[in-house]
Design an enzyme around this catalytic site. Sequence first.
Site, mmCIF file in Angstrom:
data_model
loop_
_atom_site.group_PDB
_atom_site.id
_atom_site.type_symbol
_atom_site.label_atom_id
_atom_site.label_comp_id
_atom_site.label_asym_id
_atom_site.label_seq_id
_atom_site.Cartn_x
_atom_site.Cartn_y
_atom_site.Cartn_z
ATOM 1 C CD GLU A 12 -4.604 6.426 2.240
ATOM 2 O OE1 GLU A 12 -4.480 5.224 2.546
ATOM 3 O OE2 GLU A 12 -3.645 7.218 2.202
ATOM 4 C CG HIS A 18 0.569 6.284 -0.638
ATOM 5 N ND1 HIS A 18 -0.574 6.841 -1.172
ATOM 6 C CD2 HIS A 18 0.179 5.645 0.496
ATOM 7 C CE1 HIS A 18 -1.605 6.557 -0.387
ATOM 8 N NE2 HIS A 18 -1.173 5.830 0.623
ATOM 9 C CG HIS A 57 -1.720 1.204 1.428
ATOM 10 N ND1 HIS A 57 -3.037 1.309 1.048
ATOM 11 C CD2 HIS A 57 -1.397 2.412 1.973
ATOM 12 C CE1 HIS A 57 -3.492 2.510 1.344
ATOM 13 N NE2 HIS A 57 -2.512 3.208 1.919
ATOM 14 C CD GLU A 58 2.044 3.457 3.596
ATOM 15 O OE1 GLU A 58 2.363 4.562 3.119
ATOM 16 O OE2 GLU A 58 0.981 3.274 4.224
#
Length: 611
Positions: free
Chosen positions: A267, A172, A168-169
């Site tokens: 997100e 980003h 998930h990071e």
Amino acid sequence: MRFFRRQQQARRRSTRLVALYALALAGTVVLTAAVLGSLPLIFGFGSPRHSLWWYYLPPAILVCLLTIGLSLHRLRELRLGGEAVAKRLGGEQLQLQEASFAERRLLNVVAETALAAGLPTPPVYLLRRDGSINAFAAGLSRRRAVIGVTQGAVHRLKRDELQAVIAHEFSHILHGDMRLNLRLSAWLHGLQGIASSGRYFLEGRDDEHYLEYRRNKNVDNHPFDNGIEIIMQTLPLQVFGILMIALGSIGSLFAGWLQAAVCRQREFLADASAVQFTRQTAPLIEALRKIARSGSCRLRSAQGPEYAHMMFGRITSGSLAATHPPIIERIRRLDPAAARRLAPELKGANGPVYFAEGHFRFAPAAEADPVADQSEALYRHRQATMQARIRRYRPTTPHLPLHADWQAAALDGEYASAALLCLFQIHRLPESAAFNAVQTQRNGFLRSTTQPSHTVALTPFVGQQLARLWQHPLLPSTELLEHLLPAFVMQEDSAQQAVLDQIRCHFRQQSASREQTQLWLLLKAYLAPTPQPGHLAQHPAAQALLRAAELPPKQLQTAVKGALLLTDPAKTALLRPLSATLAVSQPLLWRYLCVRLDVGAWHFGAADRRG
């Protein structure tokens, strides 16, 4: 989950929200300039017969310069590297040489996910004081980004769940969300400068720096400064101040809502990309469920709210101003069926975590994990025992000029597993192994009842490192094997057994060379328990060891079993005739006999040192 379609939806909505954000900024600037330009006409200081641009152009230029100047100044302040952000939050960079078992697992997960995302491996920072489950990515570019993870996430998440959070990071980083948030924050700060200027006109300056300036310069006794203050007080600046506060506050409020909406869409995009990188939905859902059940996203650092938009979990309250969507909504986007199943369990779990800035000091500290501490003590004991056993058979430590990847294999169990597979000429892991590993992890089992153990316990990271090590292959040797063994035993029994099963399966499929066979025997000898001394002075089968260099593997093992029944002096006397020749001509075989019979090198003096 159709993650590609979810990514497209999130990108389209983000683009629309960014456009609305720009319109809010421009609209606030235009409206402020129009109101300020109309004030001279309203109070009768100008004539409508004059060109109107004389009234509106100067306020427009002033407001634009104020907004742009403050935004650029804020952007310059925020241009801190990811390392600075991680350190402000209390992070400590992890080094493989000093990392514990759980920390090495985190480093391996980050390296594995970086390869899946096609990005360079960033530095990893651990927030040791935080017992919450959270993570963040910081940095202005892909090459200057860092990954930060809390201690609670390292201890409380399983490997696949931790990998989902890290993926998930990485999303980003890949999609430039950090840079986008930085720019949005900078422009929002410039827009807030309009309201700040209004407060200055309305209340004057009363900050500490200005009061210190007045005391040092003795402004109260200076006639010029007193005259300026009298003039400023007689002008109708309070009207300007009230209007600028009203216009700037409204614009800042809408811009802040739009910025939070952009963050929420990013997100959703990061969740969809995490599924793309890991090819699994269940671990990410389980990580979100653990966060929702514990309500533990808080950070002990006082700078937590400033970097709330970077976090994996939601740490601020509110709805329109929240930078993260509700957890149940994130789960619904990933798997609607799972969201319906978890809705009763997570009902009321999405409330605000922080109620006021003063509550940050009550954030939970990272508590000691008895299970993790016990595992770490066990692995350290295994490492020390193996190192002591190796020193028994190798009095001196040779210098091995190895490539960096091979050097790193002596520091971590998964690295060492890949290096051992490379030594045994295994080029890659079978595809069925990776598939069964994913399926078993998804079902929550440690082993499969229908597949061999090596198809379950080998992680994708082992396969990735195996491909890297094959770029610098090495020939099998006793020194190289003993270089890897202390790190190899610092992992679960199932992971060790999986590597051994994979090597054994490789031997069944194709014939092995003499060096590989001797390396395999030496590996099993080191991993076997230390043999107990025998009670016989001689044994007929043990005498065959005098021809150890000529014996095939099966007869060699039969002779070794006979020698295990001998006393320690008898073992030493049996091996002494071989120490002068076998230690030099076949060091792998010689070391195998010493280890399997538990005969130390000091019994033979310098002859063994040459081996």
